[in-house]
Design a protein around this motif. Structure first.
Motif, PDB file in Angstrom:
ATOM      1  N   ARG A 223       0.880  -1.163  -0.033  1.00  0.00           N
ATOM      2  CA  ARG A 223       0.002   0.150   0.177  1.00  0.00           C
ATOM      3  C   ARG A 223       0.976   1.335   0.198  1.00  0.00           C
ATOM      4  NH1 ARG A 223      -3.804   2.073   4.954  1.00  0.00           N
ATOM      5  NH2 ARG A 223      -4.381   4.080   4.345  1.00  0.00           N
ATOM      6  N   ASN A 224       1.804   1.164   1.105  1.00  0.00           N
ATOM      7  CA  ASN A 224       2.558   2.565   1.144  1.00  0.00           C
ATOM      8  C   ASN A 224       3.518   2.842  -0.271  1.00  0.00           C
ATOM      9  OD1 ASN A 224       1.763   3.571   3.553  1.00  0.00           O
ATOM     10  ND2 ASN A 224       3.027   2.339   4.700  1.00  0.00           N
ATOM     11  N   GLN A 225       3.896   1.645  -0.792  1.00  0.00           N
ATOM     12  CA  GLN A 225       4.661   1.782  -2.140  1.00  0.00           C
ATOM     13  C   GLN A 225       3.910   2.154  -3.372  1.00  0.00           C
ATOM     14  OE1 GLN A 225       7.969   1.775  -1.923  1.00  0.00           O
ATOM     15  NE2 GLN A 225       7.982   1.070   0.029  1.00  0.00           N
ATOM     16  N   GLY A 226       2.571   2.281  -3.185  1.00  0.00           N
ATOM     17  CA  GLY A 226       1.657   2.710  -4.133  1.00  0.00           C
ATOM     18  C   GLY A 226       1.514   1.372  -5.356  1.00  0.00           C
ATOM     19  N   LEU A 227       1.722   0.225  -4.801  1.00  0.00           N
ATOM     20  CA  LEU A 227       1.492  -1.143  -5.470  1.00  0.00           C
ATOM     21  C   LEU A 227       0.200  -1.618  -5.501  1.00  0.00           C
ATOM     22  CD1 LEU A 227       5.289  -2.631  -5.014  1.00  0.00           C
ATOM     23  CD2 LEU A 227       4.339  -0.822  -6.837  1.00  0.00           C
TER      24      LEU A 227
ATOM     25  N   GLN B 125      -4.930  -1.261   9.056  1.00  0.00           N
ATOM     26  CA  GLN B 125      -6.128  -0.235   8.797  1.00  0.00           C
ATOM     27  C   GLN B 125      -6.879  -0.702   7.579  1.00  0.00           C
ATOM     28  OE1 GLN B 125      -4.376   3.833   8.057  1.00  0.00           O
ATOM     29  NE2 GLN B 125      -5.688   4.196   9.861  1.00  0.00           N
ATOM     30  N   TRP B 126      -6.158  -1.101   6.479  1.00  0.00           N
ATOM     31  CA  TRP B 126      -6.758  -1.682   5.457  1.00  0.00           C
ATOM     32  C   TRP B 126      -7.433  -3.006   5.610  1.00  0.00           C
ATOM     33  CZ3 TRP B 126      -4.213  -1.178  -0.038  1.00  0.00           C
ATOM     34  CH2 TRP B 126      -4.371   0.107  -0.465  1.00  0.00           C
ATOM     35  N   LEU B 127      -6.974  -3.893   6.447  1.00  0.00           N
ATOM     36  CA  LEU B 127      -7.517  -5.097   6.611  1.00  0.00           C
ATOM     37  C   LEU B 127      -8.601  -5.125   7.762  1.00  0.00           C
ATOM     38  CD1 LEU B 127      -4.372  -7.296   6.505  1.00  0.00           C
ATOM     39  CD2 LEU B 127      -6.348  -7.178   4.538  1.00  0.00           C
ATOM     40  N   LYS B 128      -8.727  -3.960   8.363  1.00  0.00           N
ATOM     41  CA  LYS B 128      -9.785  -3.709   9.319  1.00  0.00           C
ATOM     42  C   LYS B 128      -9.321  -4.607  10.599  1.00  0.00           C
ATOM     43  CE  LYS B 128     -13.112  -1.816   6.134  1.00  0.00           C
ATOM     44  NZ  LYS B 128     -14.496  -1.671   5.535  1.00  0.00           N
ATOM     45  N   GLN B 129      -8.325  -4.480  11.097  1.00  0.00           N
ATOM     46  CA  GLN B 129      -7.840  -5.525  12.078  1.00  0.00           C
ATOM     47  C   GLN B 129      -7.817  -4.753  13.322  1.00  0.00           C
ATOM     48  OE1 GLN B 129      -4.337  -7.536  10.944  1.00  0.00           O
ATOM     49  NE2 GLN B 129      -5.198  -9.124   9.786  1.00  0.00           N
ATOM     50  N   ALA B 130      -7.823  -3.393  13.281  1.00  0.00           N
ATOM     51  CA  ALA B 130      -7.779  -2.550  14.758  1.00  0.00           C
ATOM     52  C   ALA B 130      -8.677  -1.335  14.511  1.00  0.00           C
ATOM     53  CB  ALA B 130      -6.149  -2.168  14.864  1.00  0.00           C
TER      54      ALA B 130
ATOM     55  N   SER C 206      -8.535   1.926  14.289  1.00  0.00           N
ATOM     56  CA  SER C 206      -7.517   2.846  14.053  1.00  0.00           C
ATOM     57  C   SER C 206      -7.980   3.648  12.838  1.00  0.00           C
ATOM     58  CB  SER C 206      -6.222   2.165  13.897  1.00  0.00           C
ATOM     59  OG  SER C 206      -6.020   1.108  12.791  1.00  0.00           O
ATOM     60  N   ALA C 207      -9.128   3.583  12.327  1.00  0.00           N
ATOM     61  CA  ALA C 207      -9.503   4.293  11.090  1.00  0.00           C
ATOM     62  C   ALA C 207      -9.521   5.996  11.502  1.00  0.00           C
ATOM     63  CB  ALA C 207     -10.799   3.801  10.642  1.00  0.00           C
TER      64      ALA C 207
ATOM     65  N   ALA D  55       1.801  10.482   5.869  1.00  0.00           N
ATOM     66  CA  ALA D  55       0.791  11.399   4.819  1.00  0.00           C
ATOM     67  C   ALA D  55       0.079  10.489   4.291  1.00  0.00           C
ATOM     68  CB  ALA D  55       1.705  12.418   4.163  1.00  0.00           C
ATOM     69  N   GLN D  56       0.747   9.350   3.524  1.00  0.00           N
ATOM     70  CA  GLN D  56      -0.251   8.591   2.719  1.00  0.00           C
ATOM     71  C   GLN D  56      -1.456   8.060   3.530  1.00  0.00           C
ATOM     72  OE1 GLN D  56       3.014   6.213   1.287  1.00  0.00           O
ATOM     73  NE2 GLN D  56       2.386   6.758  -0.979  1.00  0.00           N
ATOM     74  N   MET D  57      -1.248   7.606   4.839  1.00  0.00           N
ATOM     75  CA  MET D  57      -2.233   7.049   5.734  1.00  0.00           C
ATOM     76  C   MET D  57      -3.298   8.303   6.182  1.00  0.00           C
ATOM     77  SD  MET D  57       0.187   4.682   8.030  1.00  0.00           S
ATOM     78  CE  MET D  57      -1.233   4.060   9.063  1.00  0.00           C
ATOM     79  N   GLY D  58      -2.973   9.555   5.614  1.00  0.00           N
ATOM     80  CA  GLY D  58      -3.947  10.532   6.039  1.00  0.00           C
ATOM     81  C   GLY D  58      -3.887  11.261   7.444  1.00  0.00           C
TER      82      GLY D  58
END
Length: 285
Positions: free
Chosen positions: A65-69, A191-196, A198-199, A219-222
């Motif tokens: 995700r953080n690599q934009g892949l 965050q993406w997998l909704k395991q915590a 933390s949204a 920053a990519q995580m907002g």
């Protein structure tokens, strides 16, 4: 849409070895685990990560995700980790059209364990507009106090970094790994997998330096507030100013250094200054 296939192949974060102490006595000591995990994206080998292995699926998803892949969590169909062959296989419905071009450009960052950034991500000029999160001095102090309850692996074995997603004084999720870049990627993956829960995080905490890689990933995580007990780097400050991230460095006890605060930090708990050391003349020397 079929449910995401997730292996959940966690391993213990520490292992135990025998050591000899300064008295010549042998005793058992917990040490941080370090395992190689090669990531494959739709059969394409991407990178080998060194990790504790505590939450490998979240780590590889957050890394991609953080690599934009990876475009979105909804594109994922499977994340399978096989420790016997030290491999993580990620299957997605869509790949970036410029995947090969991204992978051909690689920057080795200053993250411990040598983090990497692919595809000229450091050259980005804009991201989604970040919220201008406000912070008070008293809230910062309370958050630092609350974080003292974490760092479980560090306390028992050392040799790891910790990162946390926070909502003002509340610690929503905390991760330790052998490199801070792994810890932030794992949080992004969770965050993406909704395991915590933390949204709604608005503060990111790390034990490591505030480098360009850390600022970019946060920053990519907002998130627009980045706190560390360590210092900052020049490129980290440049990206913080570019993306609108407030940096709070050297945050220990009642001390900190705020950078790019832009009126967002309220000083409502200014501590007393320590007494100034006397000069030689005042001391009668």
């Amino acid at each position: 849409m079929p449910a995401l296939q997730l292996s959940r192949a966690r391993l213990p974060a520490t292992t135990t070895i025998n050591v000899m102490d300064a008295y010549g006595e042998t005793r058992q000591q917990a040490i941080a685990a370090e395992r190689a995990l090669t990531v494959y994206l739709n059969k394409r080998e991407i990178v080998t990560l060194m990790t504790l292995g505590d939450d490998p699926e979240a780590l590889v998803v957050g890394y991609l995700r953080n690599q934009g892949l990876l475009r979105s969590a909804e594109d994922l169909t499977a994340v399978q980790v096989e420790w016997e062959v030290e491999a993580a296989v990620v299957v997605t419905r869509h790949l970036p059209e410029d995947l090969e071009a991204r992978l051909s450009t690689r920057t080795v960052t200053t993250g411990c364990g040598q983090g990497t950034v692919f595809g000229n991500l450091l050259a980005q000029t804009s991201l989604t507009t970040l919220p201008e999160t406000l912070l008070t001095q008293s809230t910062l102090y309370q958050l630092l106090s609350n974080l003292n309850a974490y760092n479980e692996t560090y306390r028992s074995a050392g040799a790891v970094h910790g990162c946390a997603l926070c909502r003002q004084t509340e610690v929503l999720d905390f991760v330790e790994d052998v490199g801070r870049h792994n810890a932030v990627d794992t949080l992004a993956g969770r965050q993406w997998l909704k395991q915590a829960e933390s949204a709604n995080a608005d503060i990111f905490y790390t034990t490591g330096r505030l480098t360009s890689e850390m600022v970019l990933k946060v920053a990519q995580m907002g998130i627009s507030v980045l706190v560390s007990r360590s210092g900052v780097t020049q490129k980290g400050v440049e990206l913080a100013e570019r993306f609108g991230v407030m940096l709070i460095g050297r945050a220990k006890g009642k001390n900190f250094q705020a950078i790019n605060a832009n009126g967002r930090l309220t000083l409502d708990a200014i501590p007393d200054k320590p007494p100034t050391a006397r000069t030689s003349k005042e001391a009668g020397v």
